[in-house]
Design an enzyme around this catalytic site. Sequence first.
Site, mmCIF file in Angstrom:
data_model
loop_
_atom_site.group_PDB
_atom_site.id
_atom_site.type_symbol
_atom_site.label_atom_id
_atom_site.label_comp_id
_atom_site.label_asym_id
_atom_site.label_seq_id
_atom_site.Cartn_x
_atom_site.Cartn_y
_atom_site.Cartn_z
ATOM 1 N N LYS A 1 0.833 -1.215 0.000
ATOM 2 C CA LYS A 1 0.000 0.000 0.000
ATOM 3 C C LYS A 1 0.864 1.261 0.000
ATOM 4 C CE LYS A 1 -1.996 -1.103 3.903
ATOM 5 N NZ LYS A 1 -1.287 -2.347 4.234
ATOM 6 N N ARG B 1 -9.473 1.019 8.718
ATOM 7 C CA ARG B 1 -8.910 -0.268 9.104
ATOM 8 C C ARG B 1 -9.967 -1.125 9.805
ATOM 9 N NH1 ARG B 1 -3.328 0.338 8.446
ATOM 10 N NH2 ARG B 1 -2.194 -1.131 9.699
ATOM 11 N N ARG C 1 11.971 -5.670 4.336
ATOM 12 C CA ARG C 1 11.694 -4.227 4.171
ATOM 13 C C ARG C 1 12.693 -3.380 4.970
ATOM 14 N NH1 ARG C 1 5.899 -1.774 5.264
ATOM 15 N NH2 ARG C 1 6.131 -2.785 7.291
ATOM 16 N N ARG D 1 11.779 -1.546 10.539
ATOM 17 C CA ARG D 1 10.679 -1.082 11.390
ATOM 18 C C ARG D 1 10.517 -1.982 12.606
ATOM 19 N NH1 ARG D 1 5.350 0.398 7.927
ATOM 20 N NH2 ARG D 1 4.348 -0.933 9.483
ATOM 21 N N ARG E 1 0.129 -8.978 13.274
ATOM 22 C CA ARG E 1 -0.499 -7.981 12.386
ATOM 23 C C ARG E 1 -1.366 -8.668 11.335
ATOM 24 N NH1 ARG E 1 4.632 -5.269 10.337
ATOM 25 N NH2 ARG E 1 3.298 -3.928 9.079
HETATM 26 P P1 AP5 Z 1 4.910 -1.588 1.678
HETATM 27 O O1 AP5 Z 1 4.548 -0.735 0.497
HETATM 28 O O2 AP5 Z 1 5.752 -0.991 2.745
HETATM 29 O O3 AP5 Z 1 3.605 -2.292 2.275
HETATM 30 P P2 AP5 Z 1 2.399 -1.697 3.106
HETATM 31 O O4 AP5 Z 1 1.167 -2.412 2.632
HETATM 32 O O5 AP5 Z 1 2.379 -0.210 3.084
HETATM 33 O O6 AP5 Z 1 2.809 -2.263 4.515
HETATM 34 P P3 AP5 Z 1 2.740 -1.654 5.965
HETATM 35 O O7 AP5 Z 1 3.495 -2.632 6.833
HETATM 36 O O8 AP5 Z 1 3.181 -0.238 6.002
HETATM 37 O O9 AP5 Z 1 1.245 -1.767 6.243
HETATM 38 P P4 AP5 Z 1 0.602 -1.859 7.583
HETATM 39 O O10 AP5 Z 1 -0.799 -1.791 7.116
HETATM 40 O O11 AP5 Z 1 0.921 -2.982 8.476
HETATM 41 O O12 AP5 Z 1 1.278 -0.657 8.372
HETATM 42 P P5 AP5 Z 1 0.828 0.817 8.695
HETATM 43 O O13 AP5 Z 1 2.020 1.656 8.614
HETATM 44 O O14 AP5 Z 1 -0.414 1.214 7.949
HETATM 45 O O15 AP5 Z 1 5.621 -2.911 1.096
HETATM 46 C C1 AP5 Z 1 6.168 -3.898 1.960
HETATM 47 C C2 AP5 Z 1 7.525 -4.369 1.423
HETATM 48 O O16 AP5 Z 1 7.346 -5.104 0.227
HETATM 49 C C3 AP5 Z 1 8.466 -3.210 1.072
HETATM 50 O O17 AP5 Z 1 9.765 -3.578 1.428
HETATM 51 C C4 AP5 Z 1 8.327 -3.073 -0.453
HETATM 52 O O18 AP5 Z 1 9.498 -2.576 -1.055
HETATM 53 C C5 AP5 Z 1 8.035 -4.508 -0.873
HETATM 54 N N1 AP5 Z 1 7.131 -4.591 -2.013
HETATM 55 C C6 AP5 Z 1 6.055 -3.808 -2.272
HETATM 56 N N2 AP5 Z 1 5.435 -4.199 -3.401
HETATM 57 C C7 AP5 Z 1 6.139 -5.277 -3.861
HETATM 58 C C8 AP5 Z 1 5.992 -6.144 -4.980
HETATM 59 N N3 AP5 Z 1 5.007 -6.022 -5.862
HETATM 60 N N4 AP5 Z 1 6.888 -7.145 -5.114
HETATM 61 C C9 AP5 Z 1 7.881 -7.302 -4.228
HETATM 62 N N5 AP5 Z 1 8.077 -6.513 -3.160
HETATM 63 C C10 AP5 Z 1 7.218 -5.516 -2.969
HETATM 64 O O19 AP5 Z 1 0.377 0.646 10.227
HETATM 65 C C11 AP5 Z 1 1.301 0.320 11.248
HETATM 66 C C12 AP5 Z 1 0.559 0.218 12.578
HETATM 67 O O20 AP5 Z 1 -0.074 1.492 12.890
HETATM 68 C C13 AP5 Z 1 -0.605 -0.788 12.596
HETATM 69 O O21 AP5 Z 1 -0.169 -2.086 12.921
HETATM 70 C C14 AP5 Z 1 -1.507 -0.165 13.689
HETATM 71 O O22 AP5 Z 1 -1.036 -0.454 14.970
HETATM 72 C C15 AP5 Z 1 -1.357 1.327 13.458
HETATM 73 N N6 AP5 Z 1 -2.371 1.886 12.525
HETATM 74 C C16 AP5 Z 1 -2.140 2.496 11.320
HETATM 75 N N7 AP5 Z 1 -3.296 2.898 10.764
HETATM 76 C C17 AP5 Z 1 -4.289 2.525 11.620
HETATM 77 C C18 AP5 Z 1 -5.702 2.635 11.592
HETATM 78 N N8 AP5 Z 1 -6.340 3.208 10.561
HETATM 79 N N9 AP5 Z 1 -6.410 2.130 12.622
HETATM 80 C C19 AP5 Z 1 -5.803 1.552 13.682
HETATM 81 N N10 AP5 Z 1 -4.457 1.419 13.779
HETATM 82 C C20 AP5 Z 1 -3.707 1.891 12.757
#
Ligand code: AP5
Length: 210
Positions: free
Chosen positions: A13, A88, A123, A156, A167
């Site tokens: 994402k 979420r 990552r 991270r 997660r």
């Molecule tokens: P990346 O693009 O970083 O993936 P992502 O989907 O953004 O992953 P996140 O871990 O950031 O998502 P998340 O939903 O757990 O975390 P968030 O920060 O929102 O890609 C991942 C890796 O794969 C990278 O290394 C990339 O280079 C590689 N990659 C990408 N595409 C690829 C492909 N096609 N092929 C190969 N490799 C590829 O949330 C973190 C925490 O915050 C949550 O756990 C929660 O505690 C809190 N939080 C955030 N938002 C909320 C909410 N709305 N409500 C409640 N809690 C929340």
Amino acid sequence: MKLILLGAPGAGKGTQAEIISEKYGIPAVSTGNILREAVKNQTRLGLEAKSYMDAGALVPDDVIISIIKERFKEPDCAGGFILDGMPRTVVQAEKLDEMGVEIDKALDIEVSDEDIIKRLSGRRVCSVCGSSYHVLYRPPAEEGVCDKCGGELIIRRDDQIETILDRLETYHRQTEPLKDYYEKRGKLVIVEGQEELADTTRLMLAAVEA
Ligand code: AP5
């Protein structure tokens, strides 16, 4: 243009949001990045959010909703945005509806749990600007250094294997029901995540423009 990106942790994402943001000139609003910044700066929000994030759990809905209301007041959101990581839960989606936010599309990037684990364990993120890399799939030009700002690349805190599994469990239980929520409203578009990042981007852009 108002878009939502859905998908498991590590589905890509953040990576795709950065690309879409640059292409269409609309901000990528990542609640994860906002929370990580607050944790880094040890603000009240950061102190509250940290324990949830470290455990792979979701931060309470009311906290997320007040963050997003503040963010939407900033002028760069006037012409649209891409929401990365919000909503979420169904409660968060209902709140967005109550706020009168008219979503054009909810794009869901589908990736298997097995591939998610491979992606998150490789990552690396920039400690300064938050840009995301992968040791194999999206390496920076110079190892350990951000291409965009020269910041140091780090792992991270929530990318430890036990937290990744927590997660994923949280995602399947609390976030996956959103697919049904947006499908019923005719907004859901499924994008199959590809092995090559550029291939996913091609499918994403086609879905945005369809
Ligand atoms: P990346 O693009 O970083 O993936 P992502 O989907 O953004 O992953 P996140 O871990 O950031 O998502 P998340 O939903 O757990 O975390 P968030 O920060 O929102 O890609 C991942 C890796 O794969 C990278 O290394 C990339 O280079 C590689 N990659 C990408 N595409 C690829 C492909 N096609 N092929 C190969 N490799 C590829 O949330 C973190 C925490 O915050 C949550 O756990 C929660 O505690 C809190 N939080 C955030 N938002 C909320 C909410 N709305 N409500 C409640 N809690 C929340």
